[in-house]
Design a protein around this motif. Structure first.
Motif, PDB file in Angstrom:
ATOM      1  N   TYR A   3      11.792  -9.600  -1.653  1.00 16.01           N
ATOM      2  CA  TYR A   3      11.273 -10.368  -0.507  1.00 16.01           C
ATOM      3  C   TYR A   3      11.885  -9.857   0.797  1.00 16.01           C
ATOM      4  N   TYR A   4      13.203  -9.708   0.803  1.00 14.49           N
ATOM      5  CA  TYR A   4      13.857  -9.232   2.026  1.00 14.49           C
ATOM      6  C   TYR A   4      13.536  -7.761   2.301  1.00 14.49           C
ATOM      7  N   GLU A   5      13.431  -6.962   1.244  1.00 16.67           N
ATOM      8  CA  GLU A   5      13.074  -5.553   1.455  1.00 16.67           C
ATOM      9  C   GLU A   5      11.689  -5.450   2.087  1.00 16.67           C
ATOM     10  N   ASP A   6      10.764  -6.303   1.656  1.00 19.30           N
ATOM     11  CA  ASP A   6       9.418  -6.305   2.237  1.00 19.30           C
ATOM     12  C   ASP A   6       9.443  -6.664   3.726  1.00 19.30           C
ATOM     13  N   LEU A   7      10.442  -7.440   4.158  1.00 19.52           N
ATOM     14  CA  LEU A   7      10.568  -7.789   5.574  1.00 19.52           C
ATOM     15  C   LEU A   7      11.198  -6.672   6.385  1.00 19.52           C
ATOM     16  N   PHE A   8      12.256  -6.047   5.826  1.00 21.55           N
ATOM     17  CA  PHE A   8      13.137  -5.189   6.627  1.00 21.55           C
ATOM     18  C   PHE A   8      12.890  -3.690   6.502  1.00 21.55           C
ATOM     19  N   THR A   9      12.233  -3.225   5.450  1.00 21.80           N
ATOM     20  CA  THR A   9      12.192  -1.787   5.200  1.00 21.80           C
ATOM     21  C   THR A   9      11.464  -1.012   6.293  1.00 21.80           C
ATOM     22  N   VAL A  10      11.938   0.219   6.525  1.00 27.07           N
ATOM     23  CA  VAL A  10      11.213   1.147   7.413  1.00 27.07           C
ATOM     24  C   VAL A  10      10.761   2.371   6.614  1.00 27.07           C
ATOM     25  N   ASN A  11      10.876   2.264   5.295  1.00 31.22           N
ATOM     26  CA  ASN A  11      10.482   3.375   4.428  1.00 31.22           C
ATOM     27  C   ASN A  11       9.085   3.196   3.854  1.00 31.22           C
ATOM     28  N   ARG A  12       8.354   2.228   4.371  1.00 33.51           N
ATOM     29  CA  ARG A  12       6.946   2.023   4.018  1.00 33.51           C
ATOM     30  C   ARG A  12       6.169   1.793   5.311  1.00 33.51           C
TER      31      ARG A  12
END
Length: 318
Positions: free
Chosen positions: A37-46
């Motif tokens: 959930y947090y990765e979906d908010l914060f990532t810049v690799n997608r």
């Protein structure tokens, strides 16, 4: 006391989660869902995430984001404004160098100067009332990679405490959070290995014996590449645009909160070693360990009796 450990892949690394007591597999699986959930908010690799929505809108319009994203960005920008080396707007430089990827290269001085113009924290406009973030210039990019793992580790601990758990280990690859008293040792302390910067992951040169804590490490060995007998590591200095060169191989911070460990590893790495009176007014920051390129282990604030030397090629200095 029973123990349950599961491994997952996320945040660009191998994740290991361990719970003690009477844990269930579904509790660890739900923890991994929280990480996603947090990765979906914060990532810049997608291409898509809340942070990427902000980056795509740079120079055009402000973007409304969730409370979690807004609060983490605000924290990151306030720290960036201290100008000690941490900078949440370093994204354009990271993408220019591409360190850690197959197409990593040394940019020209002109390219670096051009990207440096896009890293000013004052050009990130935050609106507390509307929870909006606006990057004023086209080409600006937020990158929370230097702080997100710490934030997520702290949220996992919140979740486990809400479940009534008393002890556990959260390993997000370079970020270790040890919750509660250790069931593995009679004195309740944990043993935390200090990675050998010159060896494969998992080989320790020292062990720190401490109670519940976060241990966050930043090291030049994690991602680097070689060009004409010169090694370039991934810790870029936003004041120069180049990897910050000093005699340190790694810095590890022991603290109560993992997010503070993220910030302080950068502060001390860019300070090139121990800082006078560092964290003296912060009882929630327990200490630091520096490992130098010439095999010295330097302790700051940590008592010598808490550290065991495991490799006699290294020397401990207080």
């Amino acid at each position: 006391m029973s123990r349950l450990q599961k491994s997952y892949y996320g945040l660009g690394t191998l994740i290991n989660l361990t719970l003690f007591g009477n844990p269930y597999h579904q509790e660890l699986d739900k923890t991994n869902e929280l990480i996603k959930y947090y990765e979906d908010l914060f990532t810049v690799n997608r291409a898509q995430s809340e942070v990427m929505q902000i980056n795509h809108a740079a120079g055009n319009y402000p973007v409304v984001v969730s409370d979690a994203t807004y609060n983490l960005i605000k924290k990151a920008i306030l720290v960036s404004q201290e100008n000690f080396g941490f900078n949440a707007l370093i994204g354009p430089l990271v993408k220019l160098w591409r360190i850690g990827f197959a197409n990593a290269h040394v940019p020209t001085p002109e390219q670096i100067q051009e990207r440096l113009q896009l890293t000013n924290p004052a050009d990130c406009i935050l609106n507390d009332y509307n929870s909006t973030v606006f990057l004023k210039r086209n080409g600006m990019e937020l990158d929370l990679g230097a702080i997100a793992k710490g934030y997520i580790a702290d949220r996992i601990q919140d979740y486990w405490l809400a479940l009534g758990k008393s002890a556990g280990m959260i390993d997000l690859g370079g970020n270790l959070l040890l919750m509660g008293a250790s069931p593995l040792h009679a004195n309740g302390q944990w043993s935390i290995g200090i990675q050998d910067p010159q060896a494969q992951r998992g080989q320790a040169i020292a062990a720190v014996h401490w109670g519940a804590c976060s241990a966050v490490t930043s090291g030049i060995y994690e991602r680097h590449f070689e060009v004409q007998n010169h090694s370039y590591h991934h810790i870029l200095d936003p004041r120069t645009g180049y990897p910050h060169d000093n005699e340190l191989a790694s810095v590890t911070i022991f603290s109560q909160k993992s997010i503070d460990g993220e910030i302080e590893t950068e502060r001390l790495f860019f300070a090139d070693g121990p800082l006078t009176n560092w964290a003296q007014d912060r009882p929630d920051i327990y200490g630091a360990i520096f490992v130098t390129k010439n095999k010295k282990i330097i302790l700051q604030k940590l008592p010598r009796m808490a550290v065991s030397l495991l490799d006699d090629q290294y020397e401990i200095i207080e």
